[in-house]
Every structure is written in structure tokens, then in C-alpha cells.
Design a protein around this motif. Structure first.
Motif, mmCIF file in Angstrom:
data_model
loop_
_atom_site.group_PDB
_atom_site.id
_atom_site.type_symbol
_atom_site.label_atom_id
_atom_site.label_comp_id
_atom_site.label_asym_id
_atom_site.label_seq_id
_atom_site.Cartn_x
_atom_site.Cartn_y
_atom_site.Cartn_z
ATOM 1 N N ASN A 100 11.528 -15.147 -27.659
ATOM 2 C CA ASN A 100 11.271 -14.069 -28.630
ATOM 3 C C ASN A 100 12.171 -12.876 -28.363
ATOM 4 O OD1 ASN A 100 9.305 -15.403 -30.164
ATOM 5 N ND2 ASN A 100 7.787 -15.002 -28.579
ATOM 6 N N LYS A 101 12.386 -12.599 -27.100
ATOM 7 C CA LYS A 101 13.274 -11.497 -26.741
ATOM 8 C C LYS A 101 14.730 -11.859 -27.102
ATOM 9 C CE LYS A 101 14.337 -8.464 -22.883
ATOM 10 N NZ LYS A 101 15.010 -8.872 -21.638
ATOM 11 N N ALA A 102 15.121 -13.096 -26.809
ATOM 12 C CA ALA A 102 16.497 -13.527 -27.106
ATOM 13 C C ALA A 102 16.772 -13.476 -28.608
ATOM 14 C CB ALA A 102 16.734 -14.933 -26.564
ATOM 15 N N ARG A 103 15.765 -13.814 -29.398
ATOM 16 C CA ARG A 103 15.966 -13.859 -30.860
ATOM 17 C C ARG A 103 16.210 -12.483 -31.464
ATOM 18 N NH1 ARG A 103 11.282 -18.084 -31.970
ATOM 19 N NH2 ARG A 103 12.473 -20.004 -31.751
ATOM 20 N N ILE A 104 15.756 -11.436 -30.804
ATOM 21 C CA ILE A 104 16.005 -10.079 -31.305
ATOM 22 C C ILE A 104 17.509 -9.846 -31.425
ATOM 23 C CG2 ILE A 104 15.788 -7.618 -30.710
ATOM 24 C CD1 ILE A 104 13.093 -8.328 -29.384
ATOM 25 N N ASN A 105 18.236 -10.504 -30.552
ATOM 26 C CA ASN A 105 19.690 -10.316 -30.475
ATOM 27 C C ASN A 105 20.465 -11.225 -31.426
ATOM 28 O OD1 ASN A 105 21.794 -8.971 -29.190
ATOM 29 N ND2 ASN A 105 22.122 -10.648 -27.743
ATOM 30 N N ILE A 106 19.745 -12.112 -32.122
ATOM 31 C CA ILE A 106 20.389 -13.124 -32.970
ATOM 32 C C ILE A 106 19.792 -13.042 -34.369
ATOM 33 C CG2 ILE A 106 20.924 -15.567 -33.231
ATOM 34 C CD1 ILE A 106 20.182 -15.924 -30.239
ATOM 35 N N GLY A 107 20.509 -12.411 -35.287
ATOM 36 C CA GLY A 107 20.009 -12.323 -36.659
ATOM 37 C C GLY A 107 20.160 -13.654 -37.359
ATOM 38 N N PHE A 108 19.176 -14.012 -38.166
ATOM 39 C CA PHE A 108 19.252 -15.284 -38.890
ATOM 40 C C PHE A 108 18.918 -15.035 -40.356
ATOM 41 C CE2 PHE A 108 18.748 -19.526 -40.238
ATOM 42 C CZ PHE A 108 19.179 -20.388 -39.245
ATOM 43 N N VAL A 109 19.834 -15.404 -41.224
ATOM 44 C CA VAL A 109 19.613 -15.213 -42.663
ATOM 45 C C VAL A 109 19.553 -16.596 -43.319
ATOM 46 C CG1 VAL A 109 20.596 -14.273 -44.795
ATOM 47 C CG2 VAL A 109 20.724 -12.951 -42.663
ATOM 48 N N PHE A 110 18.462 -16.832 -44.045
ATOM 49 C CA PHE A 110 18.178 -18.140 -44.621
ATOM 50 C C PHE A 110 18.640 -18.200 -46.079
ATOM 51 C CE2 PHE A 110 15.089 -17.211 -41.348
ATOM 52 C CZ PHE A 110 14.942 -18.401 -40.654
ATOM 53 N N GLN A 111 18.734 -19.420 -46.567
ATOM 54 C CA GLN A 111 19.090 -19.628 -47.962
ATOM 55 C C GLN A 111 18.088 -18.943 -48.906
ATOM 56 O OE1 GLN A 111 19.792 -23.778 -48.671
ATOM 57 N NE2 GLN A 111 19.579 -23.581 -50.877
#
Ligand code: ADP
Ligand code: MG
Length: 240
Positions: A73-84
């Protein structure tokens, strides 16, 4: 910024990623292209552990994403993800969609979160949409809110899985423009896309996948004019 080492993944007996290795240096933009079913979505989703892997290793900004000791959860803060399909919260306004994680995850106060959220929405051309609910926004506007929401966390990496595929043609440009701007600002990005002109223009490298493998990796100038593999030539003959 991103290292993928010998990653394999199966769904049951169906191997969908086979020995994938790839490096994405800081500030590089990579386009992941290839036919439907090639494994592009699965691969991009492994980068923030939305999909587990069977073996291999993925390191994003120094963090081993699939290591059991990693706080994902902490790592994901650093990785933006934009979906279709944008995936906005329908009962929150545009501004609330952008600020909710600032308030709940980053513990920012409302005034500071609103200030940051408004700046981001303005930078994405949505200065008049702070109080609009997603249902009242066009697809292109919703996707730009989704991008603003990801950027609010100050990620080091942005991942996009076909960000314009669900949009009417006249809205594709405004979303591609937003991604282009991020590229110019030096964001490290992986973009799954069928927009070949866009990939050619902004990407440092094209990664062509088919049947779960990386078939070819080359700068756009080479890939689009003189690809090595028959598989890529065949694909390009259909999409260009
Ligand atoms: P792409 O994004 O390149 O079209 P995907 O990564 O979505 O490809 O899919 C790769 C393969 O994995 C396809 O054969 C697809 O049917 C299969 N697949 C994807 N997600 C799942 C899942 N959750 N369960 C089983 N099979 C899946
Ligand atoms: Mg896909």
C-alpha cells in the motif's frame, strides 16, 4: 526507475507472461504495444502488484514490489495507475476525487489538500469542474480527473492501461495532451496504447509484446520504420 527481471505468470495452466525482462530508466516513457491478449494489461498490472507474479522480480524506485516484506500500500502511493475506464468515485466531486487520498492517506489538512487538488485540476484544464460529479463529466474530462487524482500523490512513476480506448475520438487528444505534458515534465511512464502516432512522438522506446513475450524493443524511429520481427511487421501492417 523500473526493473523487471525474468518475470513469469500464469492464470491456471495458461502462461500469460514468459520470461519478461525490461528496464525503464528515470524520465523515460515506454509504450507497450501488441495484439489483444498479448499480456500487456497483465504486465502493467504486475508493476504495482494488482496482479501477483509466479516468479522473477520487479523493482520500482528501489522497492521490490512482490517481496512479501514490502508494504505494498505504501509502495503504490509512488506508482500512479490510470485505467481505461477512469474508475472515479461516482459520489465524490472532481475535487473530492483528487483530494480524498491526500486527506486519508497523506493526512493533509483540508485547506492544503483543496489547494493542491485545485492546482492539479487547473493544470489539466478542469478549472471550472471542481464541484462536478463524474456522471456530469465527459469521458475525456473524467480521465483527466483520474490523472489528477494519481498525480496528487506525487508519484515517481505513472502507468496507463489504454487510457484513451474508452473515449470518443474527439476526446482522445485532450487526454493524450495531458500525458504528453507529463512526459515533457520528465515523468517516468509506461503506457499501453493503440495510439501509434502518439507512441511514435513521445516514447523513448516501443516494447512490442505478443503471446506473453517481449518480441521486440526499439526506439520508435527504428520500430515503426524497420522492425526486426515478422510478428511486428505483421502487426504494424494492420494498425498503421
Ligand atoms: P492484453 O492487455 O495484451 O490484451 P491481457 O494481459 O489482458 O492482454 O491478457 C493476456 C491473457 O491472459 C489473455 O489470454 C487473457 O485472456 C488472460 N487473462 C487476463 N486476465 C485473466 C484472469 N484474471 N484470469 C484468467 N485469464 C486472464
Ligand atoms: Mg489490455
Amino acid at each position: 526507475m523500473i526493473t523487471i527481471k525474468n518475470v513469469n505468470k500464469s492464470f491456471g495452466a495458461h502462461q500469460v507472461l514468459t520470461d519478461i525482462s525490461l528496464e525503464v530508466p528515470k524520465s523515460n516513457v515506454i509504450a507497450l504495444i501488441g495484439p489483444s491478449g498479448a499480456g500487456k494489461s497483465t504486465l502493467i498490472r504486475t508493476l504495482n502488484a494488482l496482479e501477483p507474479i509466479d516468479n522473477g522480480e520487479i523493482i520500482v524506485d528501489g522497492v521490490s514490489i512482490h517481496d512479501k516484506k514490502t508494504n505494498i500500500n505504501k509502495a503504490r502511493i509512488n506508482i500512479g495507475f490510470v485505467f481505461q475506464n477512469f474508475n472515479l468515485y461516482p459520489f465524490l466531486t472532481a475535487l473530492q476525487n483528487v483530494t480524498i487520498a491526500l486527506l486519508k492517506v497523506k493526512g493533509m489538512n483540508k485547506e492544503a489538500a483543496d489547494k493542491k487538488g485545485k492546482e492539479l485540476l487547473i493544470s489539466l484544464g478542469l478549472g471550472d469542474k471542481f464541484d462536478a460529479y463524474p456522471g456530469r463529466l465527459s469521458g475525456g474530462q473524467q480521465q483527466r480527473v483520474a490523472i489528477a487524482r494519481s498525480l496528487a500523490m506525487d508519484p515517481q512513476v505513472m502507468l496507463f492501461d489504454e487510457p484513451t480506448s474508452a473515449l470518443d475520438p474527439e476526446m482522445v487528444t485532450e487526454v493524450l495532451d495531458a500525458i504528453r505534458k507529463l512526459a515533457h515534465d520528465g515523468m517516468t511512464m509506461v503506457v499501453v496504447t493503440h495510439e501509434m502516432g502518439f507512441a511514435k512522438e513521445i516514447c523513448d522506446e516501443i516494447v512490442f509484446m505478443a503471446e506473453g513475450k517481449i518480441v521486440e524493443k526499439a526506439p520508435p524511429s527504428k520500430f515503426f520504420t524497420n522492425p526486426d520481427s515478422e510478428r511486428a511487421k505483421n502487426f504494424l501492417s494492420k494498425v498503421l
